[in-house]
Design a protein around this motif. Structure first.
Motif, PDB file in Angstrom:
ATOM      1  N   LEU A  18      12.910  -5.742   6.244  1.00  0.00           N
ATOM      2  CA  LEU A  18      13.260  -7.117   5.903  1.00  0.00           C
ATOM      3  C   LEU A  18      13.768  -7.873   7.128  1.00  0.00           C
ATOM      4  N   CYS A  19      14.555  -7.234   7.985  1.00  0.00           N
ATOM      5  CA  CYS A  19      15.025  -7.888   9.202  1.00  0.00           C
ATOM      6  C   CYS A  19      13.857  -8.371  10.050  1.00  0.00           C
ATOM      7  N   LYS A  20      12.822  -7.550  10.164  1.00  0.00           N
ATOM      8  CA  LYS A  20      11.641  -7.936  10.941  1.00  0.00           C
ATOM      9  C   LYS A  20      10.929  -9.118  10.294  1.00  0.00           C
ATOM     10  N   MET A  21      10.783  -9.080   8.965  1.00  0.00           N
ATOM     11  CA  MET A  21      10.128 -10.185   8.257  1.00  0.00           C
ATOM     12  C   MET A  21      10.884 -11.491   8.449  1.00  0.00           C
ATOM     13  N   CYS A 116      16.457 -10.334  -2.040  1.00  0.00           N
ATOM     14  CA  CYS A 116      15.137  -9.838  -1.665  1.00  0.00           C
ATOM     15  C   CYS A 116      14.984  -8.403  -2.141  1.00  0.00           C
ATOM     16  N   PHE A 117      13.823  -8.085  -2.689  1.00  0.00           N
ATOM     17  CA  PHE A 117      13.624  -6.709  -3.136  1.00  0.00           C
ATOM     18  C   PHE A 117      12.189  -6.255  -2.932  1.00  0.00           C
ATOM     19  N   LYS A 118      12.088  -5.016  -2.475  1.00  0.00           N
ATOM     20  CA  LYS A 118      10.793  -4.382  -2.266  1.00  0.00           C
ATOM     21  C   LYS A 118      10.599  -3.342  -3.361  1.00  0.00           C
ATOM     22  N   ILE A 119       9.437  -3.374  -3.977  1.00  0.00           N
ATOM     23  CA  ILE A 119       9.080  -2.390  -4.981  1.00  0.00           C
ATOM     24  C   ILE A 119       7.907  -1.586  -4.420  1.00  0.00           C
ATOM     25  N   SER A 120       8.060  -0.271  -4.377  1.00  0.00           N
ATOM     26  CA  SER A 120       7.037   0.600  -3.798  1.00  0.00           C
ATOM     27  C   SER A 120       5.666   0.316  -4.380  1.00  0.00           C
ATOM     28  N   TRP A 124       7.071  -7.176  -1.632  1.00  0.00           N
ATOM     29  CA  TRP A 124       8.379  -7.814  -1.480  1.00  0.00           C
ATOM     30  C   TRP A 124       8.453  -9.059  -2.358  1.00  0.00           C
ATOM     31  N   PHE A 125       9.635  -9.273  -2.957  1.00  0.00           N
ATOM     32  CA  PHE A 125       9.884 -10.423  -3.822  1.00  0.00           C
ATOM     33  C   PHE A 125      11.252 -10.997  -3.487  1.00  0.00           C
ATOM     34  N   CYS A 142       8.092 -16.878 -11.563  1.00  0.00           N
ATOM     35  CA  CYS A 142       8.590 -16.904 -12.938  1.00  0.00           C
ATOM     36  C   CYS A 142      10.035 -17.378 -12.908  1.00  0.00           C
ATOM     37  N   VAL A 143      10.467 -17.949 -14.001  1.00  0.00           N
ATOM     38  CA  VAL A 143      11.847 -18.378 -14.152  1.00  0.00           C
ATOM     39  C   VAL A 143      12.541 -17.316 -14.993  1.00  0.00           C
ATOM     40  N   TYR A 144      13.576 -16.735 -14.427  1.00  0.00           N
ATOM     41  CA  TYR A 144      14.338 -15.709 -15.131  1.00  0.00           C
ATOM     42  C   TYR A 144      15.704 -16.271 -15.492  1.00  0.00           C
ATOM     43  N   GLU A 145      16.022 -16.262 -16.764  1.00  0.00           N
ATOM     44  CA  GLU A 145      17.343 -16.692 -17.215  1.00  0.00           C
ATOM     45  C   GLU A 145      18.099 -15.455 -17.641  1.00  0.00           C
ATOM     46  N   GLY A 146      19.046 -15.059 -16.806  1.00  0.00           N
ATOM     47  CA  GLY A 146      19.782 -13.828 -17.036  1.00  0.00           C
ATOM     48  C   GLY A 146      21.263 -14.079 -17.204  1.00  0.00           C
ATOM     49  N   ALA A 147      22.020 -13.044 -16.970  1.00  0.00           N
ATOM     50  CA  ALA A 147      23.460 -13.082 -17.162  1.00  0.00           C
ATOM     51  C   ALA A 147      24.164 -14.072 -16.231  1.00  0.00           C
ATOM     52  N   HIS A 148      23.525 -14.445 -15.129  1.00  0.00           N
ATOM     53  CA  HIS A 148      24.179 -15.289 -14.122  1.00  0.00           C
ATOM     54  C   HIS A 148      23.456 -16.610 -13.895  1.00  0.00           C
ATOM     55  N   GLY A 149      22.706 -17.052 -14.900  1.00  0.00           N
ATOM     56  CA  GLY A 149      22.018 -18.326 -14.802  1.00  0.00           C
ATOM     57  C   GLY A 149      20.520 -18.166 -14.575  1.00  0.00           C
ATOM     58  N   LYS A 150      19.907 -19.272 -14.188  1.00  0.00           N
ATOM     59  CA  LYS A 150      18.458 -19.279 -13.985  1.00  0.00           C
ATOM     60  C   LYS A 150      18.121 -19.019 -12.517  1.00  0.00           C
ATOM     61  N   PHE A 151      17.120 -18.168 -12.328  1.00  0.00           N
ATOM     62  CA  PHE A 151      16.629 -17.828 -10.997  1.00  0.00           C
ATOM     63  C   PHE A 151      15.111 -17.870 -11.022  1.00  0.00           C
ATOM     64  N   ARG A 152      14.531 -18.195  -9.891  1.00  0.00           N
ATOM     65  CA  ARG A 152      13.080 -18.149  -9.754  1.00  0.00           C
ATOM     66  C   ARG A 152      12.749 -16.914  -8.920  1.00  0.00           C
ATOM     67  N   VAL A 153      11.753 -16.175  -9.363  1.00  0.00           N
ATOM     68  CA  VAL A 153      11.331 -14.951  -8.689  1.00  0.00           C
ATOM     69  C   VAL A 153       9.893 -15.147  -8.218  1.00  0.00           C
ATOM     70  N   THR A 154       9.658 -14.865  -6.930  1.00  0.00           N
ATOM     71  CA  THR A 154       8.338 -15.087  -6.354  1.00  0.00           C
ATOM     72  C   THR A 154       8.100 -14.131  -5.195  1.00  0.00           C
ATOM     73  N   ASP A 155       6.913 -14.163  -4.647  1.00  0.00           N
ATOM     74  CA  ASP A 155       6.530 -13.353  -3.497  1.00  0.00           C
ATOM     75  C   ASP A 155       7.337 -13.780  -2.270  1.00  0.00           C
ATOM     76  N   LEU A 156       7.953 -12.819  -1.595  1.00  0.00           N
ATOM     77  CA  LEU A 156       8.837 -13.145  -0.473  1.00  0.00           C
ATOM     78  C   LEU A 156       8.083 -13.722   0.724  1.00  0.00           C
ATOM     79  N   ALA A 157       6.994 -13.100   1.134  1.00  0.00           N
ATOM     80  CA  ALA A 157       6.284 -13.570   2.329  1.00  0.00           C
ATOM     81  C   ALA A 157       5.822 -15.016   2.159  1.00  0.00           C
ATOM     82  N   ARG A 158       5.276 -15.309   1.021  1.00  0.00           N
ATOM     83  CA  ARG A 158       4.809 -16.676   0.755  1.00  0.00           C
ATOM     84  C   ARG A 158       5.984 -17.649   0.708  1.00  0.00           C
ATOM     85  N   PHE A 159       7.084 -17.226   0.090  1.00  0.00           N
ATOM     86  CA  PHE A 159       8.285 -18.057   0.011  1.00  0.00           C
ATOM     87  C   PHE A 159       8.783 -18.409   1.411  1.00  0.00           C
TER      88      PHE A 159
END
Length: 172
Positions: A18-21, A116-120, A124-125, A142-159
């Motif tokens: 992630l540091c390199k990205m 940021c999270f990488k899933i094998s 990366w997202f 996608c819009v995720y509404e969880g315990a701590h409010g609304k978050f958008r989840v997307t591809d990290l590189a594109r973001f």
């Protein structure tokens, strides 16, 4: 090798990747934090009262940003599996809620937060607070509404590619 050591090694390799990205996308030198945010997060938030602004900033999150991005707080996760379907179904995604909580425990008002999270074998997202989204360009997400409010989840590189200037402006 024990499961704990293997997990730690996996986390460290994700942080280095992630540091390199981030360095490639935003410029500057990003490095792994020695304390992965725990030093000033959660029950250790009291330490912020005795640390300078620079000390506190360098102890937030898993990644230490370069000097030109003093308000950037980056949490990094590297996991084998993630239940993406939970983002689209009613009810919580406990795993993502925990990652968001860890980050919210350390951010201050005005900080730019990236979970940021990488899933094998998947990629990366990034999860970003919806309140920040008017400043960002988002492709598929996608819009995720969880315990701590609304978050958008997307591809990290594109973001990072689409929002370089916005991140640089907001995180100064």
């Amino acid at each position: 090798m024990s499961g704990g050591a293997k997990s730690k090694r996996k986390g460290n390799s994700g942080e280095l990747e992630l540091c390199k990205m981030l360095g490639k996308a935003l410029g500057g030198s990003f490095i792994r934090s020695n304390n992965s945010g725990a030093f000033v997060g959660g029950k250790n938030v009291f330490r912020k009262a005795v640390l300078s602004a620079n000390q506190t900033q360098s102890l937030k999150g898993d990644i230490v940003p370069p000097d030109h991005l003093t308000k950037l707080v980056v949490e990094c996760k590297n996991y084998s599996e993630f239940r993406f379907h939970q983002l689209l179904q009613p009810g919580p995604c406990k795993q993502l809620d925990e990652w968001i909580k860890q980050t919210l425990d350390i951010v201050d008002e005005g900080d730019v937060m990236l979970v940021c999270f990488k899933i094998s074998r998947t990629g990366w997202f990034v999860a970003v607070p919806e309140v920040d989204c008017p400043d960002y360009l988002l492709g598929n997400h996608c819009v995720y509404e969880g315990a701590h409010g609304k978050f958008r989840v997307t591809d990290l590189a594109r973001f990072l590619e689409d929002n370089r200037e916005a991140i640089l402006r907001k995180a100064r």
